[in-house]
Scaffold this motif. Sequence first.
Motif, mmCIF file in Angstrom:
data_model
loop_
_atom_site.group_PDB
_atom_site.id
_atom_site.type_symbol
_atom_site.label_atom_id
_atom_site.label_comp_id
_atom_site.label_asym_id
_atom_site.label_seq_id
_atom_site.Cartn_x
_atom_site.Cartn_y
_atom_site.Cartn_z
ATOM 1 N N UNK A 1 0.834 -1.197 0.000
ATOM 2 C CA UNK A 1 0.000 0.000 0.000
ATOM 3 C C UNK A 1 0.872 1.251 0.000
ATOM 4 N N UNK A 2 1.945 1.218 0.741
ATOM 5 C CA UNK A 2 2.860 2.356 0.806
ATOM 6 C C UNK A 2 3.506 2.613 -0.544
ATOM 7 N N UNK A 3 3.904 1.565 -1.216
ATOM 8 C CA UNK A 3 4.525 1.697 -2.536
ATOM 9 C C UNK A 3 3.534 2.281 -3.540
ATOM 10 N N UNK A 4 2.258 1.923 -3.420
ATOM 11 C CA UNK A 4 1.238 2.392 -4.365
ATOM 12 C C UNK A 4 0.843 3.846 -4.141
ATOM 13 N N UNK A 5 1.058 4.379 -2.964
ATOM 14 C CA UNK A 5 0.601 5.733 -2.637
ATOM 15 C C UNK A 5 1.490 6.779 -3.307
ATOM 16 N N UNK A 6 0.940 7.505 -4.266
ATOM 17 C CA UNK A 6 1.711 8.496 -5.011
ATOM 18 C C UNK A 6 1.911 9.791 -4.237
ATOM 19 N N UNK A 7 1.148 9.997 -3.161
ATOM 20 C CA UNK A 7 1.324 11.226 -2.380
ATOM 21 C C UNK A 7 2.269 11.032 -1.199
#
Length: 183
Positions: free
Chosen positions: A167-173
């Motif tokens: 999830x952290x890797x996917x978060x662009x912000x």
Amino acid sequence: MIERDERYYKACMEHYTVSRRGLLRGLFSGANRVKKEAQAPAIVRTVPRPPGAIEEALFLQVCQSCDACEKACPQQVIERPEGLPQLNLEYNDCSQCGECQKACPTQALSSADKDIGVRPEFTTRCANRLSGYCELCAEQCPHEAISIEHGQAPTINAESCDGCGQCRTACYTGAITMAFPKA
């Protein structure tokens, strides 16, 4: 030098005999010592270890600080800043592939529990919280542990989450940090 005859050895043996009372005292004092050691507080894990890491106190004793798990990790998230392996989920996630466990020569990564122990925490920069149109973290979660309501910060199902960091890797912000849950 004094010659040691039969009388000397007999006196030594009599001196070292143990009475029943002494034997019981010795046995019970040993049992009390084991009881006190069992009540000693467990060592709390403060850094994320690779998947399958055994209980922290035992891990600290068993791990030989070799670099086998670090070399075997295809995601390159295992590092050894203080000699012992730990996960760095800042730039990548753990795919839970099991390569580190296969490479470990000491069985320090042999636990059936693959939970890394960290959980995602969402900051105020979360796009869903700000605009209500982002669900990337929930979509990327392989365990469906993230729930999203429009305009709210995502919530985590701690039972389903294993701390992989996808999830952290996917978060662009950059609104997700991985941390140990607060007790």
